[in-house]
Design a protein around this motif. Structure first.
Motif, mmCIF file in Angstrom:
data_model
loop_
_atom_site.group_PDB
_atom_site.id
_atom_site.type_symbol
_atom_site.label_atom_id
_atom_site.label_comp_id
_atom_site.label_asym_id
_atom_site.label_seq_id
_atom_site.Cartn_x
_atom_site.Cartn_y
_atom_site.Cartn_z
ATOM 1 N N ARG A 96 -23.638 1.536 16.230
ATOM 2 C CA ARG A 96 -22.273 2.033 16.056
ATOM 3 C C ARG A 96 -21.663 2.298 17.423
ATOM 4 O O ARG A 96 -22.310 2.873 18.312
ATOM 5 C CB ARG A 96 -22.254 3.312 15.224
ATOM 6 C CG ARG A 96 -22.592 3.088 13.756
ATOM 7 C CD ARG A 96 -22.447 4.361 12.949
ATOM 8 N NE ARG A 96 -22.749 4.123 11.548
ATOM 9 C CZ ARG A 96 -21.864 3.700 10.658
ATOM 10 N NH1 ARG A 96 -20.603 3.490 11.033
ATOM 11 N NH2 ARG A 96 -22.214 3.500 9.403
ATOM 12 N N TRP A 139 -21.035 -2.077 14.293
ATOM 13 C CA TRP A 139 -20.986 -3.464 14.741
ATOM 14 C C TRP A 139 -22.135 -4.216 14.077
ATOM 15 O O TRP A 139 -23.222 -3.671 13.873
ATOM 16 C CB TRP A 139 -21.099 -3.546 16.269
ATOM 17 C CG TRP A 139 -19.860 -3.050 16.980
ATOM 18 C CD1 TRP A 139 -19.111 -1.965 16.660
ATOM 19 C CD2 TRP A 139 -19.254 -3.642 18.122
ATOM 20 N NE1 TRP A 139 -18.058 -1.821 17.518
ATOM 21 C CE2 TRP A 139 -18.123 -2.845 18.447
ATOM 22 C CE3 TRP A 139 -19.534 -4.753 18.918
ATOM 23 C CZ2 TRP A 139 -17.288 -3.130 19.518
ATOM 24 C CZ3 TRP A 139 -18.707 -5.031 20.000
ATOM 25 C CH2 TRP A 139 -17.591 -4.236 20.294
ATOM 26 N N HIS A 177 -16.621 -7.686 16.267
ATOM 27 C CA HIS A 177 -17.520 -6.572 16.597
ATOM 28 C C HIS A 177 -18.952 -6.978 16.253
ATOM 29 O O HIS A 177 -19.497 -6.601 15.209
ATOM 30 C CB HIS A 177 -17.114 -5.321 15.834
ATOM 31 C CG HIS A 177 -15.809 -4.751 16.279
ATOM 32 N ND1 HIS A 177 -15.131 -3.767 15.587
ATOM 33 C CD2 HIS A 177 -15.031 -5.028 17.366
ATOM 34 C CE1 HIS A 177 -14.016 -3.460 16.220
ATOM 35 N NE2 HIS A 177 -13.932 -4.216 17.305
ATOM 36 N N PHE A 196 -23.924 -7.428 24.087
ATOM 37 C CA PHE A 196 -22.572 -7.470 23.527
ATOM 38 C C PHE A 196 -21.771 -8.590 24.193
ATOM 39 O O PHE A 196 -22.210 -9.210 25.174
ATOM 40 C CB PHE A 196 -21.883 -6.119 23.722
ATOM 41 C CG PHE A 196 -22.557 -5.003 22.967
ATOM 42 C CD1 PHE A 196 -22.195 -4.710 21.665
ATOM 43 C CD2 PHE A 196 -23.569 -4.257 23.564
ATOM 44 C CE1 PHE A 196 -22.826 -3.693 20.965
ATOM 45 C CE2 PHE A 196 -24.200 -3.235 22.868
ATOM 46 C CZ PHE A 196 -23.833 -2.952 21.565
#
Length: 718
Positions: A416, A422, A436, A452
């Motif tokens: 999160r 996500w 996300h 990410f």
């Protein structure tokens, strides 16, 4: 004249006066006639007194006041309305409901007192008591003070096994498809005293003799053998004599006579699995032939063929092992039925054990459990100015659980950012710029890195302090495949839970892939592309599924088994229980990623074992013990589960070659090669079966032929 006791006890009415007028005729009658007349008078007296006075034997003395009311003495306040009154005379009994019960005053024949007055309902023809009660004042008995007794349940004595499970009492709240846990000891049998020498054939090839008084545990459902004779008629011919020209040995020539042969009868037995009640009925019946899979006191399992009067059921011993299993209630409206005595459930599959009924328990409060300890951690700060931020999980290894996905697994990691969750993706490649999502990577130390996006493929992290948080579980591998009964501690105890236990061994845990295994499995995902189309795809899809080590697929084009028949083997050869998550998720994944209209059946492989005897000559320069140990290690590795395939044969030449290749072996000779449970013979080759399509029945699963443990007998050549 009337008897004096009647004259003093009652007020004589008109009918009695009429009988008194006939007293003189009674006195002048012959003796046998006087007796008949006397009995007739007594009968008339009884009829005259009915409704006024009745003397009875029994629990209470009733006074019949009206056709449906009886007064009983003495007063009894325990007799209440809605109870029962039983009226009886010789050869007749009738039960009546008490409608009203109360104390009443009664004055009759210059006597007064209190009685308990009962108003009855029931069989009252014309509103009156039946004649056998109304006209039998001296023999009528009235039984009162009835008690409501609970009707006893029909007792059950048969062992517990099969697909039908009869519970001891009615149970509410069960649902079709629900998981239940069975726990108990195996049913024991005792051989009758008359049994002298009963042959017991062990699964490992050993044999022993059983005698009367021996007790053994029943391992599988008993089987009844029904004879099916086949008669072969041989051609008949006339007897002839042949005289040979010449002699056979010393002496005169010999004449031979050929005699006709009659029909030959070969008896084959058809096996039928007995239901528990039928098994109990078969015990003591010497005409029935049974085949039982039995376990002796040393834990060895074998088969014995005997008759019904050779055995008797025996109670469990104090030191008997407790066995457990998970079962599922069948799906369907008729899977659960209720009667006054008990609840009966139909199981999706037959139980694996045969339980003694006394002491066996069924628990319906079953919950799934998976490996791993939950961890909550702050991964770090998000920074929108940085592309492809990444964080390492502090705890390793990350837990993956079984799931109906192409890989057969799902991560327990949840990330999160702020309050927004996500989602994990297989890769960030081609991800939307504002998606996300994140992906993960693991190094050789099993440390997981969370990565990410860069704003082009996957969104960047927004700025914030300690706004990137993770929740996951740690723990992975075969260490989680604990034995049954080993999980007894809860880290957090929900309200109302006092204890916990795993009825079955945990399955499906798998260590990280070795390089060799990764090399074998890597092409499978490329070959299938997460889809199953051809029969080879189904086998490759199953092999690549987490928790499955080997798979074989067979297409059956028609018949009751039409569809894809897949034989599977679990991690390191462990069976895959039909109740396990691996089994159900694999079946669901094959249905979802294959043709949903094609039936799919999964079957555990047949674990076949073989044994061998080898004579070796050891080089004098080497230590014999070291060489012999190396031979055993080489044979166990070569013929172990990891290196064998379904249907792969074993030959004497292959066994000899493996032994000969060990350093220090000068020569090797294989004198015996045979399957476990068969005679020790020098078979040149042992075959392992593969499934064969049938138009009438399901095929047998594929066999995997491996070396038994222990299965090697080594001898030294001179």
């Amino acid at each position: 004249m009337l008897p004096a006791n009647l004259q003093s006890a009652v007020e004589i009415g008109t009918p009695l006066m009429a009988m008194a007028d006939n007293a003189e005729a009674l006195a002048n009658a012959p003796r046998h006639g006087a007796l008949s007349a006397y009995q007739a008078i007594i009968t008339q007296v009884d009829a005259a007194l009915m409704g006024n006075f009745v003397a009875v034997t029994g629990k209470r003395q009733p006074l019949v006041r009206s056709p449906d009311t009886i007064d009983i003495m003495p007063v009894d306040d325990k007799v209440i309305a809605e109870g029962w009154a039983l009226l009886s005379v010789p050869h007749s009994v009738e039960l009546y409901r008490i409608v009203e019960a109360g104390v009443a005053s009664r004055a009759e024949y210059l006597l007064a007192g209190q009685t308990t007055r009962l108003k009855l309902s029931g069989e009252l023809p014309g509103g009156r008591l039946p004649g056998e009660f109304e006209h039998a004042p001296r023999t009528l008995a009235v039984h009162v003070q009835s008690d409501a007794l609970a009707l006893a349940r029909e007792p059950l004595a048969a062992p517990v096994y099969g697909q039908t499970l009869a519970l001891d009492h009615p149970v509410d709240g069960l649902a079709p498809g629900q998981a239940i846990a069975l726990s108990g000891t195996r049913q024991r049998i005792r051989l009758a005293r008359g049994v002298v020498a009963l042959n017991w054939q062990g699964d490992d090839g050993s044999t022993r003799t059983l005698t009367g008084g021996d007790t053994l545990e029943l391992v599988e459902a008993p089987v009844k053998l029904v004879p099916a004779p086949l008669i072969f008629g041989l051609l008949r011919y006339q007897p002839i004599s042949l005289r040979l020209a010449g002699r056979i040995g010393p002496g005169p020539s010999t004449a031979f006579t050929l005699k006709p042969l009659g029909p030959k009868i070969l008896v084959f037995y058809t096996p039928y699995t007995l239901a528990p009640e039928d098994f109990v009925a078969a015990i003591g019946n010497g005409a029935l032939r049974l085949r039982l899979k039995l376990r002796d006191r040393d834990g060895a399992v074998g088969t014995a063929t005997l008759h019904g009067d050779d055995i008797a059921l025996e109670a469990a011993h104090e030191d008997d092992e407790t066995v457990r299993e998970i079962a599922f209630i069948a799906k369907g409206l008729d899977a659960i039925t209720h009667t006054r005595d008990r609840t009966t459930v139909q199981l999706a599959e037959a139980t694996r054990h045969v339980y003694v009924r006394l002491g066996t328990t069924v628990n319906a409060n079953v919950a799934p459990a998976t490996h791993g300890e939950t961890v909550e951690a702050i991964l770090g700060d998000g920074d929108g100015s940085r592309a492809n931020q990444h964080f390492r999980l502090a705890q390793a290894p990350l837990t993956y659980v079984s799931a109906a996905t192409p890989s057969g697994r799902a991560s327990t990691l949840a990330v999160r950012v702020g309050d927004i969750r996500w989602e994990e993706a297989d890769t960030l490649y081609d991800a939307a710029a504002h998606a996300h999502v994140f992906d993960t990577a693991q190094d050789d130390a099993a440390i997981t890195t969370v990565r990410f996006g860069d704003g082009v493929e996957g969104a960047r992290l927004p700025g914030g302090s300690s706004n990137v948080r993770a929740r996951y579980r740690k723990g992975l591998g075969v260490a989680g495949n604990v034995a049954a009964g080993k999980l007894t501690t809860l880290l957090s105890r929900p309200l109302g839970v006092s204890e916990v236990l795993n009825p079955e061994a945990a399955t499906g845990g798998e260590d990280a892939e070795t390089l060799d295994k990764a090399r074998d499995n890597a092409p499978l995902t490329v070959l299938t592309l997460d889809r199953a189309v051809s029969i080879t795809d189904y086998a490759d899809f199953a092999r690549a599924f987490a928790g499955i080590d080997k798979a074989h697929a067979l297409w059956i084009p028609a018949g009751p088994a039409r569809g894809v028949f897949i034989t599977i083997a679990g991690v390191d050869g462990a069976p895959v229980p039909t109740t396990s998550a691996t089994y159900t998720h694999l079946l669901d994944a094959l249905t979802e990623y294959g043709d949903p209209l094609v039936p799919i059946r999964l079957a555990n492989y047949i674990d076949a074992r073989f044994r061998t005897r080898i004579a070796v000559k050891v080089d004098p320069a080497h230590a014999q013990e070291t060489v012999l140990a190396a031979i055993e290690a080489a044979l166990n590795a070569h013929f172990g589960f990891a290196r064998r395939a379904f249907g792969q044969t074993v030959s004497i030449d292959e066994v000899a070659a493996v032994a000969q290749a060990v350093d220090g072996v000068v020569a090797a000779h294989v004198s015996q090669l045979y399957r476990s449970g068969t005679p020790a013979e020098p078979n040149a080759r042992l075959f392992a079966a593969l499934p064969v399509a049938s138009l009438t029945a399901l095929p047998a699963a594929a066999e995997l032929l491996t070396l038994a443990e222990p299965g090697i007998a080594l001898e030294l050549m001179p």
